[in-house]
Design a protein around this motif. Structure first.
Motif, short mmCIF file in Angstrom:
data_model
loop_
_atom_site.label_atom_id
_atom_site.label_comp_id
_atom_site.label_asym_id
_atom_site.label_seq_id
_atom_site.Cartn_x
_atom_site.Cartn_y
_atom_site.Cartn_z
N VAL A 74 0.84 -1.20 0.00
CA VAL A 74 0.00 0.00 0.00
C VAL A 74 0.88 1.25 0.00
O VAL A 74 0.65 2.18 -0.77
CB VAL A 74 -0.96 0.01 1.22
N ARG A 75 1.91 1.25 0.85
CA ARG A 75 2.76 2.44 0.94
C ARG A 75 3.52 2.69 -0.36
O ARG A 75 3.84 3.83 -0.68
CB ARG A 75 3.75 2.30 2.12
N GLY B 66 2.18 2.27 -3.18
CA GLY B 66 1.15 2.65 -4.16
C GLY B 66 0.74 1.53 -5.09
O GLY B 66 0.08 1.76 -6.10
N ARG B 67 1.11 0.30 -4.73
CA ARG B 67 0.77 -0.82 -5.63
C ARG B 67 -0.63 -1.37 -5.35
O ARG B 67 -1.19 -2.11 -6.17
CB ARG B 67 1.83 -1.90 -5.54
N LYS C 171 -4.46 0.21 -3.89
CA LYS C 171 -5.15 1.44 -3.49
C LYS C 171 -6.52 1.09 -2.94
O LYS C 171 -7.04 -0.01 -3.19
CB LYS C 171 -5.32 2.36 -4.71
N ARG C 172 -7.09 2.04 -2.20
CA ARG C 172 -8.46 1.86 -1.69
C ARG C 172 -9.40 1.46 -2.83
O ARG C 172 -9.31 2.02 -3.93
CB ARG C 172 -8.96 3.15 -1.04
N ASP D 118 -9.35 -1.43 -4.31
CA ASP D 118 -8.79 -2.58 -5.03
C ASP D 118 -9.20 -3.89 -4.36
O ASP D 118 -9.37 -3.95 -3.13
CB ASP D 118 -7.25 -2.52 -5.02
#
Ligand SMILES: CC(C)(COP(=O)(O)OP(=O)(O)OC[C@H]1O[C@@H](n2cnc3c(N)ncnc32)[C@H](O)[C@@H]1OP(=O)(O)O)[C@@H](O)C(=O)NCCC(=O)NCCS
Length: 338
Positions: free
Chosen positions: A309-310, A312-313, A315-316, A318
Motif C-alpha cells: 500500500v505504501r 502505491g501498488r 489502493k483503496r 482494489d
C-alpha cells in the motif's frame, strides 16, 4: 417466522480501517551468514530470493514488535486503543508460555475494553485471524478488532544449520478491522482455511512443550530449534497456494483482471513465482518483499500488505487476495476489497 427474521442481527462488513508494520533495526545479510555456515550469497539468492533479514536483539521481544505494529495500524485507522474490542496476536514465537502475547499488547495499549488471545497457526496465523474477526464483525457482535502477526523466529533458529538459518527473520504487521454498513466497501469478501496434520513433522519446534518439558533431557539437543524439511514443503506450498487462489476466484466469481494484487506469505521467492506462473498471474500482480525480510511467518502477509500500500501498488477500492501456507501444515486465504 417474519418476526424471527426481523430479530436477526443486521449484516455488516469487516473492512480494513488501518494497517501497519514494524521490523527490528538490526539486520543480517547473506554474506554475514556465509561467515557462520557453509553457504554463499549466490546460493541463498538463487534458491530463495532472500538478501537480508531483520533480527531482534536480546531486549526485543515478540510483544514489543507487535505493539509497535499495532500502534501504527491504530494511528492509520484513527482509532483510540481504548475502543478496541478484540485483540488477536498470531504467533508461534510468543512472549512466554502464558499469558498470551495478546495480553501484553492489550496492557501496553491500555485497551481496557478488549478481550485478547493468541492464535498458533504458524505462517497462516494472520489469515486465520482475519477470518475469525470477520465472523464476529459480520454477526454484529463486535464493532472492531486488532489482528497482529508477530514473530521472533530468529530466537528459535539454529545458526549452525545452513538449511534453515538462511530462511527466517523477525517482524510484525497489524490490521485494524472495523464494522461497516453493508452498503459501504465490502472488506473481507471471502475466507478459506485448511490444515493437514499428517505432515506436522516437516516444520516444527518440539521443545519446550508438554512432550519435551523443561527438565526432561532431550533425545536430540537440536529440538530446541526450528526443524524444517524444506524439500518436502516446497511442492506442497506451490500446490496449496494455486488451489487456494483458484478457489477464491471461483467462489467470488472473479477473474484475474478483477484482482489488483495477490499478496502471498513470503516463504521463498521461487515458490511464489512458480505458483504465480501456474495461476497465469502477471508479474505486476505478485508482491515480493522477501529479499529484505526473509520468512517472518505470521508477520509476513501484513508486512507485505503494508509495504504494498505504501508503495502505491494497492489502493483503496482494489480487490486483493491474501494467501499463506506454513507449519501444521496450514494454508488459508482471504479476498479483500480494500
Ligand atoms: C529450503 C530450500 C530453500 C532449499 O532449497 P532446495 O532447492 O529445495 O535445496 P535442497 O534442500 O534440495 O538442497 C540442495 C543442496 O543444497 C545444499 N544446501 C542446503 N542449504 C544450503 C545452503 N544454505 N547453502 C548452500 N548449500 C545448501 C543441500 O545440502 C543440498 O546439497 P546436496 O545436493 O549435496 O545434498 C527450499 O526447499 C525451500 O524454501 N523450502 C520451503 C521452506 C520452508 O519450509 N519454509 C517454511 C514454511 S513456509
Amino acid at each position: 417466522m417474519d418476526n424471527l427474521i426481523e430479530q436477526r442481527p443486521p449484516t455488516y462488513h469487516a473492512v480494513i480501517a488501518g494497517y501497519g508494520s514494524f521490523a527490528p533495526e538490526k539486520t543480517i545479510t547473506n554474506d554475514d551468514l556465509a561467515e557462520m555456515v557453509d553457504t554463499t550469497d549466490e546460493w541463498i539468492t538463487t534458491r530463495t530470493g532472500i538478501k537480508v533479514r531483520h533480527i531482534t536483539t536480546d531486549n526485543e521481544t515478540t510483544a514489543l514488535l507487535a505493539i509497535k505494529a499495532a500502534k501504527r495500524a491504530l494511528a492509520e485507522a484513527k482509532l483510540d486503543a481504548k475502543e478496541i474490542e478484540l485483540i488477536i496476536v498470531a504467533t508461534i514465537t510468543p512472549e512466554m508460555v502464558f499469558p498470551s502475547t495478546a495480553s501484553f499488547v492489550q496492557l501496553a495499549l491500555d485497551a481496557k475494553k478488549a478481550w485478547a488471545f493468541d492464535l498458533a497457526a504458524a505462517c497462516s496465523g494472520f489469515i486465520y485471524g482475519l477470518s475469525i474477526v470477520r465472523q464476529f464483525i459480520e454477526s454484529g457482535q463486535i464493532k472492531n478488532a486488532l489482528v497482529v502477526g508477530a514473530e521472533t523466529l530468529t530466537k528459535i533458529t539454529n545458526w549452525k544449520d545452513r538449511t534453515s538459518c538462511i530462511l527466517f527473520g523477525d517482524g510484525a504487521g497489524a490490521f485494524v478491522l472495523e464494522r461497516a454498513d453493508k452498503n459501504n466497501r465490502r472488506g473481507i469478501m471471502y475466507s478459506t482455511m485448511f490444515s493437514d496434520p499428517t505432515r506436522w513433522d516437516a516444520l516444527n519446534c518440539q521443545a519446550y512443550g508438554s512432550r519435551y518439558p523443561v527438565g526432561k533431557k532431550l533425545d536430540n539437543p537440536e529440538k530446541i530449534y526450528m526443524q524444517i524439511k524444506g524439500r518436502q514443503v516446497y511442492q506442497q506450498a506451490i500446490r496449496r497456494i494455486v488451489e487456494t487462489v483458484t478457489e477464491c476466484l471461483e467462489k467470488c466469481n472473479l477473474t484475474l483482471d478483477d484482482i489488483a494484487m495477490v499478496i502471498s506469505h513470503q516463504m521463498n521467492a521461487r515458490i511464489i513465482e512458480s505458483a504465480a506462473k501456474r495461476l497465469k498471474l502477471p508479474d505486476e500482480k505478485v508482491f515480493l518483499n522477501i529479499a529484505e525480510y526473509g520468512n517472518t511467518s505470521a508477520a509476513s502477509v501484513p508486512i507485505a500488505f503494508d509495504e504494498c500500500v505504501r508503495k502505491g501498488r494497492v489502493k483503496r477500492g482494489d480487490i486483493v487476495i491474501l494467501v499463506a501456507f506454513g507449519a501444521g501444515l496450514t494454508w488459508a486465504a482471504n479476498v479483500i476489497e480494500f
